[in-house]
Write a protein that holds these residues in place. Structure first.
Motif, PDB file in Angstrom:
ATOM      1  N   CYS A 125      -7.402   8.753  -1.327  1.00 34.78           N
ATOM      2  CA  CYS A 125      -6.473   8.742  -0.147  1.00 34.78           C
ATOM      3  C   CYS A 125      -6.086  10.186  -0.268  1.00 34.78           C
ATOM      4  CB  CYS A 125      -5.386   7.776  -0.276  1.00 34.78           C
ATOM      5  SG  CYS A 125      -4.203   7.855   0.816  1.00 34.78           S
ATOM      6  N   ASP A 127      -3.428  10.950   1.280  1.00 36.63           N
ATOM      7  CA  ASP A 127      -1.865  11.231   1.179  1.00 36.63           C
ATOM      8  C   ASP A 127      -1.223  10.487  -0.217  1.00 36.63           C
ATOM      9  OD1 ASP A 127      -1.757  11.233   4.154  1.00 36.63           O
ATOM     10  OD2 ASP A 127       0.081   9.823   3.905  1.00 36.63           O
ATOM     11  N   CYS A 128      -1.696   9.474  -0.780  1.00 36.46           N
ATOM     12  CA  CYS A 128      -1.300   9.143  -2.345  1.00 36.46           C
ATOM     13  C   CYS A 128      -2.086   9.985  -3.418  1.00 36.46           C
ATOM     14  CB  CYS A 128      -1.217   7.636  -2.283  1.00 36.46           C
ATOM     15  SG  CYS A 128      -2.633   6.760  -2.206  1.00 36.46           S
ATOM     16  N   CYS A 146      -6.014   2.102  -0.081  1.00 37.49           N
ATOM     17  CA  CYS A 146      -5.609   2.640  -1.429  1.00 37.49           C
ATOM     18  C   CYS A 146      -4.354   2.243  -1.656  1.00 37.49           C
ATOM     19  CB  CYS A 146      -5.165   4.299  -0.731  1.00 37.49           C
ATOM     20  SG  CYS A 146      -3.924   4.307   0.503  1.00 37.49           S
ATOM     21  N   GLU A 147      -3.659   2.599  -2.616  1.00 41.65           N
ATOM     22  CA  GLU A 147      -2.166   2.033  -2.978  1.00 41.65           C
ATOM     23  C   GLU A 147      -1.092   2.338  -1.977  1.00 41.65           C
ATOM     24  OE1 GLU A 147      -2.733  -0.017  -5.338  1.00 41.65           O
ATOM     25  OE2 GLU A 147      -4.619   1.088  -5.731  1.00 41.65           O
ATOM     26  N   CYS A 148      -0.848   3.450  -1.057  1.00 40.04           N
ATOM     27  CA  CYS A 148       0.204   3.696  -0.390  1.00 40.04           C
ATOM     28  C   CYS A 148      -0.075   2.986   1.168  1.00 40.04           C
ATOM     29  CB  CYS A 148       0.379   5.188  -0.300  1.00 40.04           C
ATOM     30  SG  CYS A 148      -0.883   5.993   1.151  1.00 40.04           S
ATOM     31  N   GLY A 149      -1.251   2.479   1.406  1.00 37.19           N
ATOM     32  CA  GLY A 149      -1.497   1.883   2.565  1.00 37.19           C
ATOM     33  C   GLY A 149      -1.958   2.669   3.878  1.00 37.19           C
ATOM     34  N   LYS A 150      -2.007   4.172   3.529  1.00 36.74           N
ATOM     35  CA  LYS A 150      -2.352   4.801   4.650  1.00 36.74           C
ATOM     36  C   LYS A 150      -3.897   4.772   4.808  1.00 36.74           C
ATOM     37  CE  LYS A 150      -1.658   8.354   7.459  1.00 36.74           C
ATOM     38  NZ  LYS A 150      -1.445   9.825   7.286  1.00 36.74           N
ATOM     39  N   THR A 151      -4.595   4.575   3.886  1.00 31.59           N
ATOM     40  CA  THR A 151      -5.914   4.528   4.122  1.00 31.59           C
ATOM     41  C   THR A 151      -6.295   3.007   3.870  1.00 31.59           C
ATOM     42  OG1 THR A 151      -6.428   6.613   2.667  1.00 31.59           O
ATOM     43  CG2 THR A 151      -8.372   5.102   3.179  1.00 31.59           C
TER      44      THR A 151
HETATM   45 ZN   LIG Z   1      -2.627   6.291   0.019  1.00 31.08          ZN
END
Ligand SMILES: [Zn+2]
Length: 164
Positions: A125, A127-128, A146-151
């Motif tokens: 991702c 972002d994260c 992904c873990e942060c939720g952005k993807t």
């Molecule tokens: Zn992410």
């Protein structure tokens, strides 16, 4: 150089196993768990390509034009990274196989190491920085996330979700 090549090989082996696990990439099963880089990384790349295709089909079925454009950009960026790494040519071209890294001089090894670093980045991702994973981790895949939720890439087609 031998040490640097071995280090890169080990790191990629570890990362590729993690990627195959997270992306649920099909790999020929080994009861001893002794997977080699050549069995893992090309499988992860091929599977990522399949996931992109599947995601595009899903977006198409929902008529999500912006998502399709976004996915196409992601797909072509990933294709360039995969191509630069030459990992998919390992089976057919011995000169680019990871076993040949031992014989490279530093000047030639550096771009190889960079190509693989960049390739691994294509599985993360933006972002994260975490590796993407297919969710859920068993049964019918629903998304790549992904873990942060952005993807959060949808894999479910319209007809499937309606159960027809
Ligand atoms: Zn992410």
């Amino acid at each position: 150089m031998r040490a640097a090549a071995a280090l890169l090989r080990h790191y990629l082996e570890y990362a590729s196993a993690e990627l195959c696990h997270r992306l649920r990439a099909p790999v020929e099963f080994r009861g001893d768990g002794q997977y080699q880089l050549g069995e893992l990384l090309p499988a992860a790349i091929t599977h990522m390509r399949k996931l992109h295709m599947r995601a595009k089909e899903a977006a198409n079925s929902w008529n999500q034009k912006e998502v399709i454009v976004h996915l196409a950009a992601r797909e072509s960026k990933f294709a360039l990274l995969a191509e630069a790494s030459k990992a998919e040519q390992w089976q057919v071209n011995a000169a680019v196989h990871f076993n040949s890294w031992d014989n490279l001089v530093k000047r030639d090894f550096e771009p190889v190491a960079k190509a693989f670093r960049d390739l691994l980045g294509g599985f993360t991702c933006s972002d994260c920085g975490e590796y993407l994973r297919v969710s859920p981790d068993r049964e019918t895949p629903e998304s790549v996330r992904c873990e942060c939720g952005k993807t959060n890439i949808n894999l479910r087609k319209r007809s499937e979700s309606l159960g027809s």
